[in-house]
Design an enzyme around this catalytic site. Structure first.
Site, PDB file in Angstrom:
ATOM      1  N   GLU A   1      -6.444  -9.796  -0.865  1.00 10.53           N
ATOM      2  CA  GLU A   1      -5.083  -9.414  -1.216  1.00 10.53           C
ATOM      3  C   GLU A   1      -4.152  -9.783  -0.073  1.00 10.53           C
ATOM      4  O   GLU A   1      -4.404  -9.437   1.086  1.00 10.53           O
ATOM      5  CB  GLU A   1      -4.987  -7.911  -1.484  1.00 10.53           C
ATOM      6  CG  GLU A   1      -3.585  -7.485  -1.928  1.00 10.53           C
ATOM      7  CD  GLU A   1      -3.480  -5.989  -2.143  1.00 10.53           C
ATOM      8  OE1 GLU A   1      -3.308  -5.574  -3.304  1.00 10.53           O
ATOM      9  OE2 GLU A   1      -3.561  -5.242  -1.149  1.00 10.53           O
TER      10      GLU A   1
ATOM     11  N   THR B   1       4.081   1.566   7.028  1.00  9.04           N
ATOM     12  CA  THR B   1       3.159   2.070   8.058  1.00  9.04           C
ATOM     13  C   THR B   1       3.308   3.574   8.230  1.00  9.04           C
ATOM     14  O   THR B   1       2.311   4.311   8.309  1.00  9.04           O
ATOM     15  CB  THR B   1       3.423   1.354   9.398  1.00  9.04           C
ATOM     16  OG1 THR B   1       3.242  -0.058   9.217  1.00  9.04           O
ATOM     17  CG2 THR B   1       2.466   1.843  10.469  1.00  9.04           C
TER      18      THR B   1
ATOM     19  N   SER C   1       7.608   5.635  -5.120  1.00 11.06           N
ATOM     20  CA  SER C   1       7.665   6.188  -3.762  1.00 11.06           C
ATOM     21  C   SER C   1       8.731   5.512  -2.909  1.00 11.06           C
ATOM     22  O   SER C   1       9.144   6.036  -1.873  1.00 11.06           O
ATOM     23  CB  SER C   1       6.309   6.029  -3.070  1.00 11.06           C
ATOM     24  OG  SER C   1       5.995   4.649  -2.913  1.00 11.06           O
TER      25      SER C   1
END
Length: 206
Positions: A124, A137, A99
């Site tokens: 994480e 974002t 992506s």
């Protein structure tokens, strides 16, 4: 989560106290909402009994850096800590996802002291630049809108945007290096000049 945020922000403070530029710009964190946990359990076929072991991002921390090289400095700092154990590392910066997503992911095991005793939890940690975070974002918001099934044209645009963001990071790192080199050369060349001026003044006095 609160403990970890305090500790990581404390790392930034230590650099500042030593008059050094901190590799950490700021730290954020979140605990995954119950609805998101249940959705991921179904999607990933995670049983309730294995939830704490198999879902690594119930607790998630994000460390923001100015430059790509800062990311690897932060990773080295985390490796040296004795209050947490690194279980897994995934470098999506120079091995970006299809992506275009870039970030450095670390899965840690962290001991939490509770009134019932010690409990070791997984968390994480994502370490990324501000440009990487901006892209991630926006992509995350679009992912909710399209439920992960992006139109082909939008996917291509996102990939180009991700590449542009990384080129920006690279360019800023190169500019920073040139500035540091210029400052070093300026400082190196300035000292002899000052000595020569002092010597000239002494000669004038004589």
């Amino acid at each position: 989560m609160d403990e970890l945020k305090v500790k990581l922000r404390g790392m930034r403070k230590q650099f500042q106290n030593q008059n050094q530029r901190p590799p950490i710009e700021f730290v954020t964190g979140r605990v995954k909402p119950v609805a998101s946990i249940k959705e991921k359990m179904t999607r990933r076929h995670v049983s309730e009994e294995r939830l704490e072991q198999d879902m690594q991002d119930i607790a998630g921390l994000r460390i923001m850096c100015q430059f790509v090289e800062d990311i690897y400095q932060v990773v080295d700092l985390l490796r040296k800590r004795s209050d947490m154990t690194i279980l897994e590392e995934r470098d999506y910066i120079h091995n970006e996802k299809p992506s275009g997503y870039r970030s450095y992911h670390i899965v840690i095991e962290y001991p939490v002291q509770m009134v019932t005793g010690e409990k070791r939890i997984l968390a994480e940690v994502q370490v990324r630049t501000l440009a990487m975070n901006f892209w991630a974002t926006i992509e995350h918001s679009l992912n909710y809108k399209y439920q992960g099934a992006f139109p082909e044209e939008l996917s291509a645009r996102l990939q180009r945007a991700a590449e542009a963001a990384f080129k920006l990071d690279t360019e800023m790192s190169e500019i920073r290096e040139e500035i540091q080199e210029a400052q070093h050369l300026f400082s190196y060349g300035k000292a002899p000049t000052e000595r020569t001026d002092d010597e000239s003044k002494k000669d004038d006095q004589r």
